[in-house]
Design an enzyme around this catalytic site. Structure first.
Site, PDB file in Angstrom:
ATOM      1  N   ILE A  75       1.706   3.854   0.773  1.00  0.00           N
ATOM      2  CA  ILE A  75       0.566   3.842   1.696  1.00  0.00           C
ATOM      3  C   ILE A  75       1.045   3.610   3.132  1.00  0.00           C
ATOM      4  CG2 ILE A  75      -1.548   2.558   2.256  1.00  0.00           C
ATOM      5  CD1 ILE A  75      -1.587   1.896  -0.899  1.00  0.00           C
TER       6      ILE A  75
ATOM      7  N   SER B  45      -6.460  -5.909  -0.894  1.00  0.00           N
ATOM      8  CA  SER B  45      -6.710  -5.236  -2.178  1.00  0.00           C
ATOM      9  C   SER B  45      -8.017  -5.735  -2.775  1.00  0.00           C
ATOM     10  CB  SER B  45      -5.563  -5.556  -3.139  1.00  0.00           C
ATOM     11  OG  SER B  45      -5.926  -5.196  -4.457  1.00  0.00           O
TER      12      SER B  45
ATOM     13  N   TYR C   2      -0.889 -12.669  -6.788  1.00  0.00           N
ATOM     14  CA  TYR C   2      -1.160 -11.462  -5.988  1.00  0.00           C
ATOM     15  C   TYR C   2      -2.575 -11.518  -5.420  1.00  0.00           C
ATOM     16  CZ  TYR C   2      -2.002  -6.496  -4.942  1.00  0.00           C
ATOM     17  OH  TYR C   2      -2.323  -5.299  -4.324  1.00  0.00           O
TER      18      TYR C   2
ATOM     19  N   THR D  45       1.368   4.940  -6.331  1.00  0.00           N
ATOM     20  CA  THR D  45       2.603   4.636  -5.588  1.00  0.00           C
ATOM     21  C   THR D  45       3.661   4.054  -6.530  1.00  0.00           C
ATOM     22  OG1 THR D  45       1.889   2.390  -5.075  1.00  0.00           O
ATOM     23  CG2 THR D  45       1.309   4.100  -3.485  1.00  0.00           C
TER      24      THR D  45
HETATM   25  N1  LIG Z   1      -1.083   1.202  -4.658  1.00  0.00           N
HETATM   26  C1  LIG Z   1      -2.296   0.707  -4.903  1.00  0.00           C
HETATM   27  O1  LIG Z   1      -3.049   1.172  -5.777  1.00  0.00           O
HETATM   28  C2  LIG Z   1      -2.787  -0.457  -4.115  1.00  0.00           C
HETATM   29  C3  LIG Z   1      -4.056  -0.975  -4.405  1.00  0.00           C
HETATM   30  C4  LIG Z   1      -4.520  -2.046  -3.656  1.00  0.00           C
HETATM   31  C5  LIG Z   1      -3.749  -2.564  -2.622  1.00  0.00           C
HETATM   32  N2  LIG Z   1      -2.518  -2.033  -2.382  1.00  0.00           N
HETATM   33  C6  LIG Z   1      -1.715  -2.628  -1.296  1.00  0.00           C
HETATM   34  O2  LIG Z   1      -1.158  -1.604  -0.502  1.00  0.00           O
HETATM   35  C7  LIG Z   1       0.061  -2.059   0.085  1.00  0.00           C
HETATM   36  C8  LIG Z   1       1.147  -1.021  -0.067  1.00  0.00           C
HETATM   37  O3  LIG Z   1       1.379  -0.824  -1.428  1.00  0.00           O
HETATM   38  P1  LIG Z   1       2.112   0.479  -1.998  1.00  0.00           P
HETATM   39  O4  LIG Z   1       1.544   0.669  -3.358  1.00  0.00           O
HETATM   40  O5  LIG Z   1       2.068   1.592  -1.009  1.00  0.00           O
HETATM   41  O6  LIG Z   1       3.626  -0.041  -2.133  1.00  0.00           O
HETATM   42  P2  LIG Z   1       4.999   0.812  -2.320  1.00  0.00           P
HETATM   43  O7  LIG Z   1       4.698   2.251  -2.581  1.00  0.00           O
HETATM   44  O8  LIG Z   1       5.780   0.104  -3.351  1.00  0.00           O
HETATM   45  O9  LIG Z   1       5.722   0.688  -0.899  1.00  0.00           O
HETATM   46  C9  LIG Z   1       6.420  -0.436  -0.645  1.00  0.00           C
HETATM   47  C10 LIG Z   1       7.002  -0.389   0.765  1.00  0.00           C
HETATM   48  O10 LIG Z   1       7.229  -1.729   1.135  1.00  0.00           O
HETATM   49  C11 LIG Z   1       8.626  -1.947   1.356  1.00  0.00           C
HETATM   50  N3  LIG Z   1       8.930  -3.298   0.912  1.00  0.00           N
HETATM   51  C12 LIG Z   1       8.790  -3.821  -0.318  1.00  0.00           C
HETATM   52  N4  LIG Z   1       9.151  -5.115  -0.332  1.00  0.00           N
HETATM   53  C13 LIG Z   1       9.520  -5.424   0.933  1.00  0.00           C
HETATM   54  C14 LIG Z   1       9.982  -6.600   1.565  1.00  0.00           C
HETATM   55  N5  LIG Z   1      10.178  -7.744   0.897  1.00  0.00           N
HETATM   56  N6  LIG Z   1      10.253  -6.542   2.887  1.00  0.00           N
HETATM   57  C15 LIG Z   1      10.083  -5.417   3.602  1.00  0.00           C
HETATM   58  N7  LIG Z   1       9.641  -4.267   3.047  1.00  0.00           N
HETATM   59  C16 LIG Z   1       9.372  -4.264   1.738  1.00  0.00           C
HETATM   60  C17 LIG Z   1       9.303  -0.829   0.574  1.00  0.00           C
HETATM   61  O11 LIG Z   1      10.597  -0.512   1.070  1.00  0.00           O
HETATM   62  P3  LIG Z   1      11.922  -1.299   0.546  1.00  0.00           P
HETATM   63  O12 LIG Z   1      11.842  -1.315  -0.944  1.00  0.00           O
HETATM   64  O13 LIG Z   1      13.057  -0.519   1.107  1.00  0.00           O
HETATM   65  O14 LIG Z   1      11.843  -2.675   1.128  1.00  0.00           O
HETATM   66  C18 LIG Z   1       8.324   0.308   0.847  1.00  0.00           C
HETATM   67  O15 LIG Z   1       8.501   0.827   2.152  1.00  0.00           O
HETATM   68  C19 LIG Z   1       0.361  -3.401  -0.580  1.00  0.00           C
HETATM   69  O16 LIG Z   1      -0.022  -4.461   0.242  1.00  0.00           O
HETATM   70  C20 LIG Z   1      -0.515  -3.398  -1.814  1.00  0.00           C
HETATM   71  O17 LIG Z   1      -0.875  -4.693  -2.223  1.00  0.00           O
HETATM   72  C21 LIG Z   1      -2.020  -1.006  -3.093  1.00  0.00           C
END
Ligand SMILES: NC(=O)c1ccc[n+]([C@@H]2O[C@H](COP(=O)([O-])OP(=O)(O)OC[C@H]3O[C@@H](n4cnc5c(N)ncnc54)[C@H](OP(=O)(O)O)[C@@H]3O)[C@@H](O)[C@H]2O)c1
Length: 332
Positions: A53, A174, A200, A235
């Protein structure tokens, strides 16, 4: 009684799937005006901006003319992301682990030395861990990553004038926060009693409460603060932390761009928020509470801030701000 968990699971999917999946997105989209996406001259900082995202929000900002500072841990992944956007020169990659306070301080120092002033800050990194894992600084990882690191980053950027006078701060929270009333001391469980899904959800509730705190503290400053929910998005994080959820819902999970849509829309429109605390989802302000038990929390936003302050620690000597304004001074 044996059927209680099954009933809970069925109720959950029946209630939320139509709204949080692509079904809700496509049902609402016909009523939306097109986002112009003109961000020319702006500087964005997106944590977790190398994929998912956050990556999609960063991509839209670059396409709209912004310069984007993408923060993540893996330098190679960051560089691959930068090479994949429309104008790679508009992306600058910053390697930092948001779960570690010393890395957040170092990041701040690097940005301050470059004279960075940010127009849009997207606090996007968020993780859900099944097992309890402590950082090398002794904090529970999802607390440190999802809320503490972002709190420190935002507080210091505000105090050091690194957020412009009309800056927009967007917390990617979330719908998982709806289940949890704030109990600040439970944000960082480092001993027995840890449950990943609660850790979480509590950190996501904390983002919504903290947004209310920043809004009150900076009312009239010209800056805008929002918490948003991206919906259920396909994701890497979802595949890793919730494989059964993903397997069940894969055909209707949102794309990264659909998940980032409300981030980009908020950054462009900067809408007026009516409620003191709210969460934005599919371009609309939604209530911060949907269950009767969560508003009854005895912990206030100030309790949350006190808890975060207690854990924020002090800057390492080398990262001391040159012109530091305290949070209280900023409030005045
Ligand atoms: N996906 C869903 O359905 C969903 C639903 C509700 C809310 N959300 C929220 O949306 C947000 C993004 O989620 P996503 O699903 O897009 O995640 P994602 O696809 O796993 O992306 C994670 C990103 O964060 C970086 N990252 C992870 N841990 C890190 C750390 N400790 N320090 C710095 N960078 C870090 C990763 O790069 P590196 O690994 O290189 O660090 C990557 O760029 C989150 O806050 C999540 O709670 C998602």
């Amino acid at each position: 009684m044996a059927n209680a968990p099954l009933k809970k699971i069925i109720t959950f999917y029946v209630r939320f799937t139509p709204s949080y999946s692509q079904i809700g997105y496509y049902a609402r989209r016909p009523f939306w005006r097109r986002v112009r996406g003109d961000f020319a001259g702006q500087t964005w900082l997106v944590t977790g901006g190398s994929e998912g995202i956050g990556g999609s929000a960063a991509r839209s900002a670059v396409a709209g003319g912004a310069r984007v500072i993408c923060v993540a841990r893996d330098a190679a992944k960051l560089q691959a992301f930068a090479n994949s956007v429309a104008v790679p020169e508009r992306v600058s990659c910053e390697v930092a682990d948001l779960s570690l306070r010393d890395e957040v301080w170092r990041l701040l120092r690097r940005l301050e030395e470059r004279g960075v002033v940010v127009d849009v800050l997207v606090n996007n990194v968020g993780i859900q861990k099944r097992d309890q894992i402590l950082t090398r600084e002794g904090l529970e990882t999802s607390f440190a990553t999802n809320i503490l690191g972002h709190y420190l980053l935002t507080r210091e950027m505000l105090a050091r004038g690194m957020l412009g006078p009309r800056a927009t701060v967007i917390e990617v929270s979330s719908g998982g926060m709806y289940n949890h009333a704030m109990v600040a001391k439970d944000l960082n469980i480092t001993g027995p009693g840890y449950l990943g899904v609660r850790a979480y959800g509590l950190s996501k509730r904390a983002q919504v409460m903290l947004t209310g705190h920043w809004r009150r503290q900076h009312a009239g400053s010209g800056r805008s603060f929002y918490a948003m929910h991206p919906g259920w998005v396909d994701t890497a994080a979802v595949g890793r932390s919730m494989p059964r959820f993903r397997a069940t819902l894969e055909p209707v999970l949102r794309t990264h761009a659909q998940g980032a849509d409300t981030i980009v829309w908020l950054a462009e429109r900067r809408p007026l928020q009516m409620a003191d605390e709210a969460i934005w989802f599919d371009r609309r302000e939604r209530p911060a509470h949907i269950y009767a038990h969560t508003p009854r929390s005895t912990d206030t936003a100030q309790d949350l801030v006190d808890f975060l302050e207690h854990h924020a620690g002090r800057p390492p000597e080398a990262a001391q701000p040159t012109r530091h304004q305290t949070t209280e001074e900023t409030a005045r």
